[in-house]
Design an enzyme around this catalytic site. Structure first.
Site, PDB file in Angstrom:
ATOM      1  N   GLU A 232       0.847  -1.197   0.000  1.00 24.38           N
ATOM      2  CA  GLU A 232       0.000   0.000   0.000  1.00 24.38           C
ATOM      3  C   GLU A 232       0.877   1.239   0.000  1.00 24.38           C
ATOM      4  O   GLU A 232       2.076   1.161   0.225  1.00 24.38           O
ATOM      5  CB  GLU A 232      -0.827   0.049   1.303  1.00 24.38           C
ATOM      6  CG  GLU A 232      -1.810  -1.042   1.427  1.00 24.38           C
ATOM      7  CD  GLU A 232      -2.456  -1.050   2.808  1.00 24.38           C
ATOM      8  OE1 GLU A 232      -2.164  -0.151   3.637  1.00 24.38           O
ATOM      9  OE2 GLU A 232      -3.256  -1.964   3.045  1.00 24.38           O
TER      10      GLU A 232
ATOM     11  N   LYS B  78       2.182   4.718   1.725  1.00 23.06           N
ATOM     12  CA  LYS B  78       2.285   5.270   3.078  1.00 23.06           C
ATOM     13  C   LYS B  78       1.890   6.738   2.986  1.00 23.06           C
ATOM     14  O   LYS B  78       2.673   7.589   2.567  1.00 23.06           O
ATOM     15  CB  LYS B  78       3.706   5.111   3.621  1.00 23.06           C
ATOM     16  CG  LYS B  78       3.808   5.450   5.092  1.00 23.06           C
ATOM     17  CD  LYS B  78       5.158   5.075   5.646  1.00 23.06           C
ATOM     18  CE  LYS B  78       5.230   5.220   7.162  1.00 23.06           C
ATOM     19  NZ  LYS B  78       4.791   6.498   7.683  1.00 23.06           N
TER      20      LYS B  78
ATOM     21  N   ASP C 281       1.124  10.438   3.838  1.00 21.00           N
ATOM     22  CA  ASP C 281       1.821  11.328   4.762  1.00 21.00           C
ATOM     23  C   ASP C 281       0.817  12.288   5.399  1.00 21.00           C
ATOM     24  O   ASP C 281       0.593  13.390   4.922  1.00 21.00           O
ATOM     25  CB  ASP C 281       2.897  12.113   4.001  1.00 21.00           C
ATOM     26  CG  ASP C 281       3.934  12.673   4.949  1.00 21.00           C
ATOM     27  OD1 ASP C 281       3.875  12.345   6.154  1.00 21.00           O
ATOM     28  OD2 ASP C 281       4.794  13.441   4.494  1.00 21.00           O
TER      29      ASP C 281
ATOM     30  N   TYR D 287      -6.947   2.165   6.196  1.00 22.42           N
ATOM     31  CA  TYR D 287      -6.002   1.060   5.993  1.00 22.42           C
ATOM     32  C   TYR D 287      -6.114  -0.093   6.991  1.00 22.42           C
ATOM     33  O   TYR D 287      -5.265  -0.965   7.015  1.00 22.42           O
ATOM     34  CB  TYR D 287      -4.561   1.560   5.918  1.00 22.42           C
ATOM     35  CG  TYR D 287      -4.097   2.428   7.068  1.00 22.42           C
ATOM     36  CD1 TYR D 287      -4.048   1.940   8.366  1.00 22.42           C
ATOM     37  CD2 TYR D 287      -3.693   3.736   6.826  1.00 22.42           C
ATOM     38  CE1 TYR D 287      -3.608   2.731   9.397  1.00 22.42           C
ATOM     39  CE2 TYR D 287      -3.251   4.535   7.853  1.00 22.42           C
ATOM     40  CZ  TYR D 287      -3.210   4.032   9.141  1.00 22.42           C
ATOM     41  OH  TYR D 287      -2.777   4.825  10.151  1.00 22.42           O
TER      42      TYR D 287
ATOM     43  N   LYS E 156      10.663   3.809   3.099  1.00 18.79           N
ATOM     44  CA  LYS E 156      10.491   5.257   2.962  1.00 18.79           C
ATOM     45  C   LYS E 156      11.309   5.788   1.790  1.00 18.79           C
ATOM     46  O   LYS E 156      12.450   5.379   1.584  1.00 18.79           O
ATOM     47  CB  LYS E 156      10.915   5.965   4.249  1.00 18.79           C
ATOM     48  CG  LYS E 156      10.046   5.537   5.448  1.00 18.79           C
ATOM     49  CD  LYS E 156       9.298   6.677   6.045  1.00 18.79           C
ATOM     50  CE  LYS E 156      10.105   7.378   7.106  1.00 18.79           C
ATOM     51  NZ  LYS E 156       9.386   8.540   7.636  1.00 18.79           N
TER      52      LYS E 156
ATOM     53  N   CYS F 258      14.077  47.257  10.058  1.00 20.19           N
ATOM     54  CA  CYS F 258      13.575  46.941   8.725  1.00 20.19           C
ATOM     55  C   CYS F 258      14.661  47.195   7.672  1.00 20.19           C
ATOM     56  O   CYS F 258      15.276  48.264   7.661  1.00 20.19           O
ATOM     57  CB  CYS F 258      12.346  47.791   8.418  1.00 20.19           C
ATOM     58  SG  CYS F 258      11.726  47.544   6.753  1.00 20.19           S
TER      59      CYS F 258
ATOM     60  N   CYS G 234      13.358  50.386   5.538  1.00 21.92           N
ATOM     61  CA  CYS G 234      13.074  51.729   6.054  1.00 21.92           C
ATOM     62  C   CYS G 234      13.681  51.980   7.432  1.00 21.92           C
ATOM     63  O   CYS G 234      13.430  53.028   8.035  1.00 21.92           O
ATOM     64  CB  CYS G 234      11.565  51.974   6.083  1.00 21.92           C
ATOM     65  SG  CYS G 234      10.742  51.046   7.390  1.00 21.92           S
TER      66      CYS G 234
ATOM     67  N   CYS H  43       7.422  44.897  10.263  1.00 27.01           N
ATOM     68  CA  CYS H  43       7.840  46.287  10.258  1.00 27.01           C
ATOM     69  C   CYS H  43       6.573  47.101  10.482  1.00 27.01           C
ATOM     70  O   CYS H  43       5.644  47.037   9.687  1.00 27.01           O
ATOM     71  CB  CYS H  43       8.473  46.646   8.916  1.00 27.01           C
ATOM     72  SG  CYS H  43       8.614  48.437   8.709  1.00 27.01           S
TER      73      CYS H  43
ATOM     74  N   CYS I 155       6.972  52.603   4.689  1.00 24.84           N
ATOM     75  CA  CYS I 155       7.954  51.610   4.269  1.00 24.84           C
ATOM     76  C   CYS I 155       7.684  51.234   2.804  1.00 24.84           C
ATOM     77  O   CYS I 155       6.617  50.703   2.488  1.00 24.84           O
ATOM     78  CB  CYS I 155       7.838  50.406   5.197  1.00 24.84           C
ATOM     79  SG  CYS I 155       8.932  49.049   4.814  1.00 24.84           S
TER      80      CYS I 155
HETATM   81  S1  IVH Z   1      -0.614   0.412   9.007  1.00 26.00           S
HETATM   82  C1  IVH Z   1       0.282  -1.362  13.220  1.00 26.00           C
HETATM   83  N1  IVH Z   1      -0.775   1.451   6.617  1.00 26.00           N
HETATM   84  O1  IVH Z   1       2.234   5.348   9.272  1.00 26.00           O
HETATM   85  C2  IVH Z   1       0.592  -0.453  12.116  1.00 26.00           C
HETATM   86  N2  IVH Z   1      -0.009   2.841   8.370  1.00 26.00           N
HETATM   87  O2  IVH Z   1       4.578   4.702  11.023  1.00 26.00           O
HETATM   88  C3  IVH Z   1      -0.609   0.173  11.598  1.00 26.00           C
HETATM   89  N3  IVH Z   1       0.493   5.142   7.689  1.00 26.00           N
HETATM   90  O3  IVH Z   1       0.740   5.663  12.416  1.00 26.00           O
HETATM   91  C4  IVH Z   1      -0.310   1.133  10.550  1.00 26.00           C
HETATM   92  N4  IVH Z   1      -0.051   4.901   5.562  1.00 26.00           N
HETATM   93  O4  IVH Z   1      -0.326   6.876  10.497  1.00 26.00           O
HETATM   94  C5  IVH Z   1      -0.447   1.665   7.901  1.00 26.00           C
HETATM   95  N5  IVH Z   1      -1.004   2.238   4.434  1.00 26.00           N
HETATM   96  C6  IVH Z   1      -0.685   2.455   5.719  1.00 26.00           C
HETATM   97  C7  IVH Z   1      -0.234   3.702   6.175  1.00 26.00           C
HETATM   98  C8  IVH Z   1       0.099   3.863   7.520  1.00 26.00           C
HETATM   99  C9  IVH Z   1       0.383   5.737   6.485  1.00 26.00           C
HETATM  100  C10 IVH Z   1       0.979   5.813   8.906  1.00 26.00           C
HETATM  101  C11 IVH Z   1       0.111   5.599  10.101  1.00 26.00           C
HETATM  102  C12 IVH Z   1       0.971   5.061  11.175  1.00 26.00           C
HETATM  103  C13 IVH Z   1       2.337   5.395  10.675  1.00 26.00           C
HETATM  104  C14 IVH Z   1       3.268   4.329  11.193  1.00 26.00           C
END
Ligand code: IVH
Length: 669
Positions: free
Chosen positions: A112, A114, A116, A223, A314, A408, A411, A426, A432
């Site tokens: 999946e 991740k 942000d 998720y 990451k 500033c 000015c 300022c 200014c």
């Molecule tokens: S699973 C037990 N799936 O990443 C772990 N987390 O570093 C459950 N996050 O706190 C998390 N995308 O906020 C999972 N596809 C994804 C995610 C995800 C982002 C975040 C989540 C978690 C943090 C963990």
């Protein structure tokens, strides 16, 4: 009768929820926005008349309005763990090999994105959203239910057969388009820009006014599903069910989630997204790989902080090292000072970077910057690159420590930093140069007075020639003065003069925006114009009257009062008034001045009209609304369930208390 109304409210809510889902989750609406708004309006009106049937998960709650005074602490039913993570592909390979050894049978994986953003756990009972809690420290988080209800892709009521009780977890994030819209609005209001979508999503979720949250447009991907006896055997089954129940889950057709059997397929997913992530409409910082089968997940178990059955890969933010040559300071149109790092030019993520924003004094101190430092520059989610640290190995080559300026740069006026604010200002706003020119540029901009034919260079020339010192001076300009400027042709000079003349027709709400009052952007200007009707009313409004207006907080109120108390501003406004600029809203047809000079406070619930309608009626008839009772209040309009404190105060101050009917007859007669 009452049963019928209740049923109507339920039917309407279902209908709206259905269309909401089709629009926001499926991206496949079947009715027009107008039809949708009509349904919502009908429900709002019914609820206003019958507040006893307005339930917590009503789709009308999507627009927000409820205020959270304090976010209560809640203990999670299932701890909210984090993920172990790595930047190394080799470590992903090691992890996969270990998993294979530890489980019985061949493991399948789910890959999946991740996301942000900010983790959220949302509890549902009997298909109703009950509570939404942030991650907090993993054991306890904060109850942000009211704000989460405003997120359109999170269902409030589930339609199909769902478990009686479960918790769904996911990530709330700021879609990039909405994030830039927000920053654009802030820029227009002369406010400091938000640095990145993730922190802003997190900050937004903790706002007290849910209406502001609703407007910002957060989104959420889910998720994981948690609960006793859910009947799933695997993570992929859980995600598919969640999708059927109405949740927004990643789209397999867009490769946002995939099931796979081998490390090669995992790597393929990683490489695909390392390349394509910049095209997503939201930010991700990596991908997550999970063992699919729950049985195998149990075999693997947990470490103290994270499950062994999942790992995050990451993506590296692109980063380079270069020399800090100088720190310069920019002065914005509202006087805000922004420090800028001037760097030895360096190639980063395909563009040459020469400058990076340093945001404010705290940022400079946190980095302990010295001129000549070798600094790390990163282009992450932010549009402007940022300095993430200093390579101390080279500190020997560095010279003096960067000290934030006291005066500033334009000015020389001594800078101020208000308590609780990160930015220096300022204060010399009328003397200014960049502030003066910036204000004039803002005044003539498209959404303000819409004067064309005068670009920033022309404004600069006019200012240097001493022809304009403020925006009122624009109206004294002659054709000859403009045409005599460098590189100015007859046609453009004519155009400019005609456009200045035309701007006299600009409606009041845009004039108000054009004045460039700090924190008064386009939307706020509209609200103020509608409420106060004229510049005079606004200028004379007390602090309490200002904050009683929907969406006007203390910060805006202070700024408005500061603006109008300034003598130079007063003189400029007088001149604009004489020139014939619209300082009043165009009169509405059914308006009257029956309530002129009267101040009202409304309290409680009403039978014939909603609170909002009541407020509108007061304003339409020339009266004023305020939030709290004072000696200046003329009438307290009392509805059902009015707070006892208000009543007591009204009696103490001898304020006349009238009913809804009394009020209606006041405007009828
Ligand atoms: S699973 C037990 N799936 O990443 C772990 N987390 O570093 C459950 N996050 O706190 C998390 N995308 O906020 C999972 N596809 C994804 C995610 C995800 C982002 C975040 C989540 C978690 C943090 C963990």
């Amino acid at each position: 009768m009452s049963d019928q109304i209740k049923q109507k409210i339920l039917d309407l809510s279902r209908e709206i929820n259905k269309h909401n889902h089709l629009y926001y989750v499926e991206n496949a609406p079947v009715i027009s926005d107008y039809e949708f708004d009509q349904l919502l309006k009908e429900l709002e009106e019914l609820e206003a008349q019958h507040p006893e049937y307005a339930f917590d998960n009503s789709p009308t709650k999507r627009v927000g309005g409820d205020i959270t005074k304090k976010f209560n602490t809640v203990t999670h039913n299932y701890p909210m763990l984090s993920l172990s993570n790595t930047y190394s592909e080799d470590e992903i390979r090691d992890w996969e090999a270990r998993v294979k050894k530890l489980v019985s049978g061949n493991p399948n994986y789910v890959c999946e994105l991740k996301y942000d953003g900010v983790a959220i756990g949302i509890r549902y009972e009997n298909g109703e959203l009950k509570q939404a809690v942030t991650r907090g420290d993993g054991t306890q988080g904060e109850d942000v239910t009211t704000n989460v209800r405003t997120i359109r892709t999170i269902p409030l009521t589930l339609n199909s057969e769902v478990p009686e009780e479960f918790e769904i977890r996911g990530e709330i994030f700021f879609p990039l388009e909405n994030f830039s819209k927000l920053n654009k609005k802030r820029e227009e209001a002369g406010e400091e820009l938000y640095a990145n979508p993730r922190n802003t999503a997190s900050g937004t979720l903790k706002l007290q006014n849910s209406k502001v949250v609703a407007e910002r447009g957060l989104d959420c991907y889910l998720y994981g599903v948690y609960g006793p006896d859910l009947g799933f055997g695997s993570h992929s089954e859980a995600v598919k069910s969640a999708r059927k129940w109405g949740f927004k889950t990643p789209d397999p057709d867009k490769n946002m989630i995939t099931e796979c059997q081998s490390i090669e397929e995992i790597m393929e997913f990683i490489h695909y997204w390392d390349d394509k992530r910049k095209k997503l409409p939201f930010e991700i910082d990596g991908v997550v790989i999970k063992v699919d089968s729950y049985e195998q997940q149990d075999e693997l178990g947990f470490t103290a902080k994270s499950p062994r059955w999942a790992i995050a890969y990451k993506f590296k933010a692109e980063e380079v090292r270069t020399r800090l040559n100088e720190v310069t300071y920019q002065v914005g149109r509202t006087g805000a000072i922004t420090p800028v790092a001037n760097l030895e030019p360096v190639l980063l993520a395909g563009t040459t970077v020469k400058r990076a924003s340093l945001h404010n004094q705290d940022q400079i101190e946190k980095l302990d910057l010295h001129i000549g430092d070798k600094v790390f520059v990163e282009k992450g989610g932010e549009i402007i690159p940022k300095i993430t640290g200093v390579d101390l190995e080279f500190r020997g080559e560095a010279k003096e420590r960067v000290e934030f300026i006291k005066n500033c740069p334009e000015c020389e006026t001594e800078l101020v930093r208000k308590e609780g604010e990160a930015q220096h200002y300022c204060p010399n706003d009328t003397g200014c140069p960049p502030q003066i020119k910036g204000r004039i540029e803002h005044f003539i901009s498209r959404k303000a007075m819409d004067i064309d034919g005068l670009g920033p260079e022309t404004i600069d020339l006019l200012y240097k020639e001493g022809l304009i010192k403020n925006y009122a001076d624009l109206y004294d300009l002659t054709f000859t003065q403009i045409v005599n400027l460098e590189r100015m042709a007859d046609k453009s000079a004519n155009n400019a003069i005609a456009s200045i003349e035309n701007s006299l027709q600009t409606p009041f709400e845009r004039v108000l925006y054009a004045l460039g009052i700090r924190h008064v952007g386009e939307t706020v200007a509209k609200k103020l114009a509608q409420h106060f009707k004229s510049l005079e009313n606004l200028a004379n409004a007390s602090f309490d009257e200002l904050i009683a207006v929907d969406e006007i907080g203390e910060k805006i109120a202070v700024s408005i009062q500061d603006f109008f108390q300034n003598e130079e501003h007063q003189q400029i406004i007088d001149r604009l008034r004489r020139i014939g600029i619209h300082f009043e809203i165009e009169e509405q047809e059914d308006a009257s001045d029956k309530l002129k000079g009267l101040t009202f406070v409304i309290s409680g619930v009403f039978e014939k009209v909603s609170r909002n309608e009541l407020k509108e009626l007061i304003e339409k008839n020339g009266g004023k609304n305020t939030g709290s009772i004072s000696a200046k209040t003329s009438y307290l309009v009392a509805g059902e369930n009015m707070g006892p404190a208000k009543l007591e105060k009204a009696e103490k101050l001898d304020v006349k208390i009238i009913s809804e009917d009394d009020f209606l007859s006041m405007i009828e007669s």
